[in-house]
Design a protein around this motif. Structure first.
Motif, PDB file in Angstrom:
ATOM      1  N   THR A 126      39.617  40.703  41.920  1.00  0.00           N
ATOM      2  CA  THR A 126      40.476  39.843  41.111  1.00  0.00           C
ATOM      3  C   THR A 126      39.909  38.427  41.217  1.00  0.00           C
ATOM      4  OG1 THR A 126      42.819  39.298  40.671  1.00  0.00           O
ATOM      5  CG2 THR A 126      42.115  39.277  42.972  1.00  0.00           C
ATOM      6  N   PRO A 127      40.168  37.549  40.262  1.00  0.00           N
ATOM      7  CA  PRO A 127      39.522  36.235  40.305  1.00  0.00           C
ATOM      8  C   PRO A 127      39.798  35.446  41.580  1.00  0.00           C
ATOM      9  CG  PRO A 127      40.459  36.626  38.131  1.00  0.00           C
ATOM     10  CD  PRO A 127      40.925  37.763  39.003  1.00  0.00           C
ATOM     11  N   VAL A 128      38.735  34.880  42.138  1.00  0.00           N
ATOM     12  CA  VAL A 128      38.809  33.949  43.265  1.00  0.00           C
ATOM     13  C   VAL A 128      37.891  32.784  42.894  1.00  0.00           C
ATOM     14  CG1 VAL A 128      38.391  33.580  45.721  1.00  0.00           C
ATOM     15  CG2 VAL A 128      39.214  35.810  44.929  1.00  0.00           C
ATOM     16  N   LYS A 129      38.468  31.638  42.558  1.00  0.00           N
ATOM     17  CA  LYS A 129      37.716  30.510  42.017  1.00  0.00           C
ATOM     18  C   LYS A 129      37.713  29.371  43.023  1.00  0.00           C
ATOM     19  CE  LYS A 129      38.948  31.887  37.312  1.00  0.00           C
ATOM     20  NZ  LYS A 129      39.488  31.463  35.999  1.00  0.00           N
ATOM     21  N   VAL A 130      36.718  29.384  43.888  1.00  0.00           N
ATOM     22  CA  VAL A 130      36.680  28.472  45.027  1.00  0.00           C
ATOM     23  C   VAL A 130      36.692  27.015  44.593  1.00  0.00           C
ATOM     24  CG1 VAL A 130      35.237  27.682  46.944  1.00  0.00           C
ATOM     25  CG2 VAL A 130      35.636  30.127  46.609  1.00  0.00           C
ATOM     26  N   ASP A 131      35.817  26.640  43.684  1.00  0.00           N
ATOM     27  CA  ASP A 131      35.737  25.233  43.281  1.00  0.00           C
ATOM     28  C   ASP A 131      36.936  24.820  42.439  1.00  0.00           C
ATOM     29  OD1 ASP A 131      33.362  25.251  44.606  1.00  0.00           O
ATOM     30  OD2 ASP A 131      32.089  24.991  42.846  1.00  0.00           O
ATOM     31  N   GLU A 132      37.312  25.663  41.490  1.00  0.00           N
ATOM     32  CA  GLU A 132      38.415  25.330  40.592  1.00  0.00           C
ATOM     33  C   GLU A 132      39.737  25.225  41.334  1.00  0.00           C
ATOM     34  OE1 GLU A 132      40.539  27.409  36.726  1.00  0.00           O
ATOM     35  OE2 GLU A 132      38.369  27.592  36.937  1.00  0.00           O
ATOM     36  N   TRP A 133      39.902  26.003  42.408  1.00  0.00           N
ATOM     37  CA  TRP A 133      41.152  25.997  43.171  1.00  0.00           C
ATOM     38  C   TRP A 133      41.099  25.072  44.382  1.00  0.00           C
ATOM     39  CZ3 TRP A 133      41.989  32.063  43.332  1.00  0.00           C
ATOM     40  CH2 TRP A 133      42.255  32.504  42.029  1.00  0.00           C
ATOM     41  N   TYR A 134      40.064  24.256  44.494  1.00  0.00           N
ATOM     42  CA  TYR A 134      39.953  23.246  45.554  1.00  0.00           C
ATOM     43  C   TYR A 134      39.959  23.875  46.952  1.00  0.00           C
ATOM     44  CZ  TYR A 134      41.317  20.291  41.606  1.00  0.00           C
ATOM     45  OH  TYR A 134      41.384  19.683  40.371  1.00  0.00           O
ATOM     46  N   ILE A 135      39.331  25.025  47.082  1.00  0.00           N
ATOM     47  CA  ILE A 135      39.261  25.702  48.376  1.00  0.00           C
ATOM     48  C   ILE A 135      38.075  25.136  49.157  1.00  0.00           C
ATOM     49  CG2 ILE A 135      38.879  27.905  49.541  1.00  0.00           C
ATOM     50  CD1 ILE A 135      40.206  29.238  47.067  1.00  0.00           C
ATOM     51  N   ASP A 136      38.337  24.687  50.386  1.00  0.00           N
ATOM     52  CA  ASP A 136      37.281  24.096  51.207  1.00  0.00           C
ATOM     53  C   ASP A 136      36.481  25.149  51.969  1.00  0.00           C
ATOM     54  OD1 ASP A 136      37.766  21.242  50.699  1.00  0.00           O
ATOM     55  OD2 ASP A 136      39.690  21.629  51.659  1.00  0.00           O
ATOM     56  N   GLY A 137      37.162  26.163  52.486  1.00  0.00           N
ATOM     57  CA  GLY A 137      36.487  27.236  53.209  1.00  0.00           C
ATOM     58  C   GLY A 137      37.185  28.551  52.929  1.00  0.00           C
ATOM     59  N   ILE A 138      36.409  29.624  52.775  1.00  0.00           N
ATOM     60  CA  ILE A 138      37.010  30.913  52.406  1.00  0.00           C
ATOM     61  C   ILE A 138      36.210  32.038  53.021  1.00  0.00           C
ATOM     62  CG2 ILE A 138      35.676  31.111  50.256  1.00  0.00           C
ATOM     63  CD1 ILE A 138      38.254  32.244  48.946  1.00  0.00           C
ATOM     64  N   VAL A 139      36.913  33.119  53.368  1.00  0.00           N
ATOM     65  CA  VAL A 139      36.276  34.312  53.923  1.00  0.00           C
ATOM     66  C   VAL A 139      36.614  35.499  53.041  1.00  0.00           C
ATOM     67  CG1 VAL A 139      38.238  34.678  55.494  1.00  0.00           C
ATOM     68  CG2 VAL A 139      36.078  35.837  55.933  1.00  0.00           C
TER      69      VAL A 139
ATOM     70  N   GLY B  16      31.506  45.349  58.449  1.00  0.00           N
ATOM     71  CA  GLY B  16      30.506  44.881  59.398  1.00  0.00           C
ATOM     72  C   GLY B  16      29.957  43.513  59.072  1.00  0.00           C
ATOM     73  N   MET B  17      30.393  42.943  57.944  1.00  0.00           N
ATOM     74  CA  MET B  17      30.001  41.580  57.595  1.00  0.00           C
ATOM     75  C   MET B  17      31.175  40.877  56.941  1.00  0.00           C
ATOM     76  SD  MET B  17      26.072  41.239  56.490  1.00  0.00           S
ATOM     77  CE  MET B  17      24.977  41.019  57.891  1.00  0.00           C
ATOM     78  N   ALA B  18      31.224  39.564  57.105  1.00  0.00           N
ATOM     79  CA  ALA B  18      32.297  38.751  56.538  1.00  0.00           C
ATOM     80  C   ALA B  18      31.665  37.595  55.764  1.00  0.00           C
ATOM     81  CB  ALA B  18      33.212  38.224  57.638  1.00  0.00           C
ATOM     82  N   PRO B  19      31.525  37.722  54.452  1.00  0.00           N
ATOM     83  CA  PRO B  19      30.953  36.622  53.667  1.00  0.00           C
ATOM     84  C   PRO B  19      31.860  35.396  53.700  1.00  0.00           C
ATOM     85  CG  PRO B  19      31.023  38.674  52.400  1.00  0.00           C
ATOM     86  CD  PRO B  19      31.851  38.882  53.621  1.00  0.00           C
ATOM     87  N   ILE B  20      31.270  34.228  53.924  1.00  0.00           N
ATOM     88  CA  ILE B  20      32.031  32.983  53.892  1.00  0.00           C
ATOM     89  C   ILE B  20      31.301  31.970  53.014  1.00  0.00           C
ATOM     90  CG2 ILE B  20      32.947  33.350  56.220  1.00  0.00           C
ATOM     91  CD1 ILE B  20      31.064  31.060  57.168  1.00  0.00           C
ATOM     92  N   THR B  21      32.044  30.994  52.534  1.00  0.00           N
ATOM     93  CA  THR B  21      31.453  29.817  51.921  1.00  0.00           C
ATOM     94  C   THR B  21      32.336  28.629  52.245  1.00  0.00           C
ATOM     95  OG1 THR B  21      30.565  28.823  49.899  1.00  0.00           O
ATOM     96  CG2 THR B  21      32.574  30.106  49.662  1.00  0.00           C
ATOM     97  N   TYR B  22      31.716  27.459  52.334  1.00  0.00           N
ATOM     98  CA  TYR B  22      32.489  26.249  52.617  1.00  0.00           C
ATOM     99  C   TYR B  22      31.751  25.060  52.024  1.00  0.00           C
ATOM    100  CZ  TYR B  22      29.197  26.237  56.562  1.00  0.00           C
ATOM    101  OH  TYR B  22      28.063  26.295  57.337  1.00  0.00           O
ATOM    102  N   ASN B  23      32.509  23.991  51.790  1.00  0.00           N
ATOM    103  CA  ASN B  23      31.948  22.834  51.090  1.00  0.00           C
ATOM    104  C   ASN B  23      31.577  21.712  52.054  1.00  0.00           C
ATOM    105  OD1 ASN B  23      34.405  21.631  51.759  1.00  0.00           O
ATOM    106  ND2 ASN B  23      35.266  21.854  49.703  1.00  0.00           N
ATOM    107  N   GLU B  24      31.221  20.567  51.466  1.00  0.00           N
ATOM    108  CA  GLU B  24      30.773  19.438  52.279  1.00  0.00           C
ATOM    109  C   GLU B  24      31.903  18.850  53.121  1.00  0.00           C
ATOM    110  OE1 GLU B  24      32.332  17.969  48.455  1.00  0.00           O
ATOM    111  OE2 GLU B  24      30.876  19.515  49.015  1.00  0.00           O
ATOM    112  N   ARG B  25      33.149  19.042  52.715  1.00  0.00           N
ATOM    113  CA  ARG B  25      34.272  18.536  53.525  1.00  0.00           C
ATOM    114  C   ARG B  25      34.339  19.279  54.864  1.00  0.00           C
ATOM    115  NH1 ARG B  25      39.026  16.482  51.465  1.00  0.00           N
ATOM    116  NH2 ARG B  25      40.214  18.364  52.032  1.00  0.00           N
TER     117      ARG B  25
END
Length: 408
Positions: free
Chosen positions: A178-191, A203-212
């Motif tokens: 289902t849609p997960v829009k990290v930048d549009e929803w102002y999410i700083d860190g997500i797993v 066995g793996m956990a994808p993450i992304t996080y921004n400059e904040r």
């Protein structure tokens, strides 16, 4: 002598793990490369690029943590929490409590609000409480598999950015389905998670996080590097440096970034699996994939309701990839699940806490989200409920599901 593995074939219709994509399993048999072999580091770079596309972000950092989904949540949180930091967690199911426990273990002062299981929060309620608490971090679950609910995030994320609060999200169950829009929803860190809508083994956990997030992490790392004596350490009071070695994302940046500094021995075959899983998702197309999950959800729900069973929870905030079904009064839910598994090789799930024994949870995720699986699950569930003398409408479930399929 020990016998060779011979696992039974299953139709897995739980909220995770789900059936792995056959192409992913084949990819896992790819020959091993050294973790600094240029051929392998090129694969790592492609994984990072594909993760950015999956999370719909322009973040610099997007990589997997070696470990189950929980490891990704812990890596993000432990890297930004200093002892005494205020963390605000709205809880509407089992996995909000998990975020609470992780934060407490790293010394956070945790503030929570709760709503009834089967509901989600009005974003205004969350925003109002954030203003009262004034936390450093707000952490929340996007898709709560224990209740089959999905929390709207965009308003909360925007308010976090306006109040200079770090917004951390658990999208383990929702990413890829289902849609997960990290930048549009102002999410700083997500797993995210691999074993659900991505149809990659756990066995793996994808993450992304921004400059904040990165700014906080690097500031703490700078403090840690400046410690030379025990007196220096004592003068820091609450010890603001990152306590975990394995989950320190500043060290992982050095491993996944161009420096390629050794941090751990990479789980090579799991990287192959994730690479292929992400490639399949993006090959299908995000919007097409989301529409597929909604389509099979509608067929499943139509069959469940035609059978005379009740969908549990608020339908307006329902998580598209998990359907919760109220167990009919007088029916032993575990007996039904056992018979489904024993006689039909179909696995569905029970739930946790206050919903234990009250609902079944049926997942339509990733590779398990297929027409044949939905029809088979409905047929098996109907047959088992007949054997349990449940008051259902016999013969209607499959017809209702087929109506959905034939009308689309």
């Amino acid at each position: 002598m020990y016998r060779e593995l011979n696992t039974p074939a299953r139709t897995i219709m739980t909220p995770g793990p789900v059936e792995a994509e056959p192409r992913v399993l084949r990819a896992m048999a790819t020959p091993i490369l050294g973790q600094f072999d240029p051929a392998f580091t090129e694969i790592m770079d492609r994984v990072m690029k594909m993760l950015r596309d999956l999370f719909q972000t322009n973040n610099k950092w997007a990589f997997p943590i070696d470990g189950t989904s929980r490891s990704g949540a812990e890596a993000l949180l432990c890297s930004i929490i200093e002892p005494g930091d205020k963390v605000f967690i709205p809880i509407y199911g089992r996995f909000g409590y998990l975020l609470n426990e992780i934060c407490e273990r790293y010394g956070a002062e945790v503030h929570t609000i709760e709503c009834e299981w089967g509901e989600v929060f009005d974003p205004e309620e969350v925003i109002k409480e954030m203003k009262r608490v004034n936390p450093k971090i707000t952490a929340i679950v996007h898709g709560e598999t224990s209740t089959g609910q999905m929390q709207p995030l965009e308003e909360i994320g925007k308010a976090c950015r306006e109040q200079d609060i770090l917004f951390v999200v658990d999208a383990v169950a929702s990413i890829g389905g289902t849609p997960v829009k990290v930048d549009e929803w102002y999410i700083d860190g997500i797993v995210g998670g691999t074993q659900k809508c991505l149809s990659v083994p756990s066995g793996m956990a994808p993450i992304t996080y921004n400059e904040r997030i990165e700014k906080v992490v690097q500031a703490r790392k700078k403090v840690e590097k400046g410690i030379e004596t025990e007196d220096d350490r004592q003068n820091l009071g609450n010890n603001p440096f990152i306590k975990s070695n394995y989950f320190d994302v500043s060290m992982l940046q050095d491993y996944w970034g161009p420096r390629r500094l050794n941090h751990h021995t990479e789980a090579t075959s799991m990287i192959y699996a994730l690479h292929e899983g992400l490639r399949i998702v993006l090959e299908e197309g995000l919007e097409e994939r989301f529409a597929r999950h909604k389509h099979h959800e509608q067929a499943l729900m139509a069959g469940i309701e035609a059978m005379g069973l009740e969908i549990y929870g608020n339908l307006e905030s329902k998580l598209p990839v998990v359907t919760c079904v109220t167990i009919p009064e007088g029916i032993d839910g575990e007996s039904v699940r056992k018979m489904l598994l024993d006689e039909f090789t179909i696995e569905i799930a029970s739930s946790f806490g206050p919903l234990q024994g009250k609902i079944w949870r049926i997942g339509t995720m990733g590779y398990s989200c297929r027409k044949e699986n939905v029809l088979f699950a409905l047929a098996g569930l109907e047959a088992v409920l007949i054997r349990h003398d449940a008051p259902i409408q016999v013969g209607r479930a499959l017809q209702a599901a087929l109506d959905v399929y034939n009308n689309n």
